[in-house]
Design an enzyme around this catalytic site. Sequence first.
Site, PDB file in Angstrom:
ATOM      1  N   HIS A   1      -5.902   2.856  13.957  1.00  0.00           N
ATOM      2  CA  HIS A   1      -5.291   2.035  13.241  1.00  0.00           C
ATOM      3  C   HIS A   1      -4.988   0.655  13.770  1.00  0.00           C
ATOM      4  O   HIS A   1      -5.159  -0.722  13.382  1.00  0.00           O
ATOM      5  CB  HIS A   1      -4.192   2.670  12.404  1.00  0.00           C
ATOM      6  CG  HIS A   1      -3.498   1.869  11.468  1.00  0.00           C
ATOM      7  ND1 HIS A   1      -2.235   0.838  12.010  1.00  0.00           N
ATOM      8  CD2 HIS A   1      -3.685   1.585  10.211  1.00  0.00           C
ATOM      9  CE1 HIS A   1      -1.823   0.397  10.832  1.00  0.00           C
ATOM     10  NE2 HIS A   1      -2.725   0.728   9.711  1.00  0.00           N
TER      11      HIS A   1
ATOM     12  N   ARG B   1      -9.518  -2.209   1.731  1.00  0.00           N
ATOM     13  CA  ARG B   1      -8.507  -0.961   1.824  1.00  0.00           C
ATOM     14  C   ARG B   1      -7.196  -0.958   0.867  1.00  0.00           C
ATOM     15  O   ARG B   1      -6.447  -1.867   1.003  1.00  0.00           O
ATOM     16  CB  ARG B   1      -8.105  -0.758   3.190  1.00  0.00           C
ATOM     17  CG  ARG B   1      -9.129  -0.749   4.188  1.00  0.00           C
ATOM     18  CD  ARG B   1      -8.560  -0.675   5.639  1.00  0.00           C
ATOM     19  NE  ARG B   1     -10.002  -0.633   6.797  1.00  0.00           N
ATOM     20  CZ  ARG B   1      -9.931  -1.957   7.448  1.00  0.00           C
ATOM     21  NH1 ARG B   1      -9.179  -3.033   7.005  1.00  0.00           N
ATOM     22  NH2 ARG B   1     -10.888  -1.934   8.161  1.00  0.00           N
TER      23      ARG B   1
ATOM     24  N   GLU C   1     -18.824  10.414   4.414  1.00  0.00           N
ATOM     25  CA  GLU C   1     -17.808  10.663   5.623  1.00  0.00           C
ATOM     26  C   GLU C   1     -17.698  12.286   5.625  1.00  0.00           C
ATOM     27  O   GLU C   1     -16.667  12.482   6.733  1.00  0.00           O
ATOM     28  CB  GLU C   1     -16.410   9.939   5.421  1.00  0.00           C
ATOM     29  CG  GLU C   1     -15.673  10.319   4.183  1.00  0.00           C
ATOM     30  CD  GLU C   1     -14.296   9.419   3.706  1.00  0.00           C
ATOM     31  OE1 GLU C   1     -14.201   8.752   4.735  1.00  0.00           O
ATOM     32  OE2 GLU C   1     -14.072   9.351   2.630  1.00  0.00           O
TER      33      GLU C   1
ATOM     34  N   SER D   1     -18.083   6.069   9.110  1.00  0.00           N
ATOM     35  CA  SER D   1     -18.667   6.876  10.540  1.00  0.00           C
ATOM     36  C   SER D   1     -17.526   7.451  11.401  1.00  0.00           C
ATOM     37  O   SER D   1     -17.756   8.218  12.256  1.00  0.00           O
ATOM     38  CB  SER D   1     -19.529   5.759  11.246  1.00  0.00           C
ATOM     39  OG  SER D   1     -18.628   4.555  11.623  1.00  0.00           O
TER      40      SER D   1
ATOM     41  N   CYS E   1     -19.162   1.259   6.997  1.00  0.00           N
ATOM     42  CA  CYS E   1     -17.929   0.444   7.196  1.00  0.00           C
ATOM     43  C   CYS E   1     -17.246   0.911   8.505  1.00  0.00           C
ATOM     44  O   CYS E   1     -16.093   0.429   8.537  1.00  0.00           O
ATOM     45  CB  CYS E   1     -17.077   0.385   6.030  1.00  0.00           C
ATOM     46  SG  CYS E   1     -16.913   2.077   5.263  1.00  0.00           S
TER      47      CYS E   1
END
Length: 812
Positions: A428, A530, A679, A701, A750
């Site tokens: 993050h 997001r 995912e 990914s 992404c």
Amino acid sequence: MLNFDVKFQGGNIMSSRENANVLWFNELHRQDVNLVGGKSSSLGEMTSSMDVPVPYGFATTARAYRYFMQATGLNDKVNALLNGIKDYEDSDELHATCEQIRNLIVGATMPTDLANDIQKAYVDLADKVGQSDPFVAIRSSATAEDLPNASFAGQQESYLNIKGAADVVNRVQQCYSSLFTDRATYYRHKQQFPYEKVALSAAVQMMVFSKASGIMFSVNVANGDDTKIVIDGIRGLGEYIVLGKVTPNHFVIDKKSMKIVERNIVKQPVELMRVANGGTKEQVVPADLQDKQVLTDSQVIELAGYAQEIEKHYGCYMDMEYALDTNTNRLWIVQARPETVWSQRNKQKAAPTDENVVAEADAKVVVRGLPASPGLASGVVHVIDNPKDIDKFKQGEVLVTLMTSPDWVPAMKKAAAIVTNNGGMTCHAAIVSREMQIPCIVGTESRHVAATDVLKTGDVVTVDAKNGVVYQGKVAGLFKSAKSATPVTGQVVAAETFAPTATGVMMNLGDPELADKYSSLPADGIGLMREEFLWTTYIHEHPLYLIEEGHPEKVVDMLADGIAKVARAMAPRPVVLRLSDFKSSEYRKLKGGEKFEPHEPADLLGWRGASRYYDPKYINAFKLELAAVKKVRNEFGLKNLNVMIPFVRTVAEAQRVTDIMRDQGLVRNADFKVYMMAEIPSNIILADQFNQFIDGYSIGSNDLTMLLLGCDRNNDTVASLFDERNLAVKRAIRHLIKAAHKDGKTVSICGQAPSEFPDFTNFLIQSGIDYVSVNPDMVKATKRNVAHFEQRIMLDKATGRGLQDPTDYDWE
């Protein structure tokens, strides 16, 4: 249009400036902020003390405003209404009170002597410029605005194309009322700034009939480079820059050589123009002008000269507005104020005292880590172990912590640099720092020394995030080296060009405030927006808590506003909004979240994504997200917005979620696409069945690799096993692309891999991927890589020299 260069005969309108209701620009100087506010005093300073072209005019004084409020008895009424507000966070209560105050001010009768002074000044202005009833612009100027450390800019209103003495008086009174807009009132409350300490001046200046206008900064606001001047320009009046309706031409000028070193010319299809009666209208720009520069190079350089002169005179970075007159083709400076963001940031970066400055040769390395977001910064360390303490973090400090999560974003936005114990290039902290262009080093613990064990709050350090090194003290030589390494060219640089590619290059984005900044990048759209960022930065409260409190509209309105900023900035390019994908531990940190969130031992695999949307405990919150999407598309008319469903475990889940969307009026069609994150291994294996409910996939990914390889990338013990280039991952991606394309569905990615590994991008293109979506800092490089790889493929096919890949065989 008349030349505004007026010669003056001296003398004040009243014998004492402090007791005057009106003062002329040539009577004012920048130290007169208490008399006429920042805007008016700045216009006066440029008129009286500088050789800068400023449309002439006058300003009503703070004394006039206070006299108006006292003589009409409004002070007591306003105080009573403001003291009656129980909750400033209650937007309905705040709006109702502010509207009542504004109505009281506009409805009051202005004292006769004050009204006469304003009318007489307007008549005198007409005499000075040789026009009868000239058109003027009336700009509000608060006595507390435009100060480098307390900017109230943009909180009040301005009025354009005003004509006639009576109308000028009315508009001045409306300026007074604008001191109590919802936003301005809330802002003063949050800044703990009593309204009685603020007074309002109205700057009345000759109107420039703009055929072009814009803004300029004497510092590059994108990166703080004070060797550059930035100028943005659009056709017509400047309001469309503020509204974001037109993307401006963008010029960067080197101060030393006074040459244009960067330019970006974007098509401008519409402009806002003045009409004969004094109003404005939008009109289409002639086709042959839409993609042409709005300013000539010589005009850009002329403006840069004014910017440099103004900065030198004021001694600080400046934020300026200009206009190009239709009739005379002359440039005018219509506003100048101190720039606040980089003025403060650079000031705080320079806060370390001389005793903390060390020579480059004596620099001592105290911590090493992974260079997650490049850059160089120096500042005071602030170690934070618990997210509940992030409110204590100050602008310009160096954030040192174990690891960040979405609720840390408010502190991260203030940071000069970020250093974490844990994490890798896809954590993050790394992703958000790259998006915000904040220097960041992660994973220091993996280099044997944890940052929080070595660095202490109050230490002064230099963070070299290009090389992953933290030095003790301020290493001034590094900053000089970095500056000298920046090439300065003496020639005009042509606009960057990028070869067209069959594979689309999209952009990942979280913070809507960055949308305008990045909209000029050569991205084909937003592949991943997001939604979680909006919750942690703007809303802060759990959706079920807001429903329980009776304020579900807060979710809809704030989500819609944030989403619309991005969709509007990128239009007509598509924007893909990923619907909420918080984990329960992240939702629990929102206000009220404890009541509604379970404690899950492994929330990565818990109640997240699609599984929430149809759950009876959460479905009403999900419907608020859908209402926000509908508002953006239907009310705001931003049809480029599409959505993506995250973490869909089963085909049945995909059907249930899309059924809810359909029931709420969001139906897949040629104009509205519904995508799904790929995912989870089941997304790959059952793609032929998922296809019937969606328009395409975006490969996440990071999660896909973790779930395929069974390793947590944030766990340092096994993080070395995490590799998106693993053969298992590549085979899964190839299978998905093949299965999706069979039914006419698209596939994008992404994750971080295309940004980090050009060879992985090559693999994706050879596999037939439709889009890659990367962080803003990698858009240009990825665009060039994609073009290179596509050309290589065409050349290989033409020569019969096909490239081989270990996944090039039938493995089904």
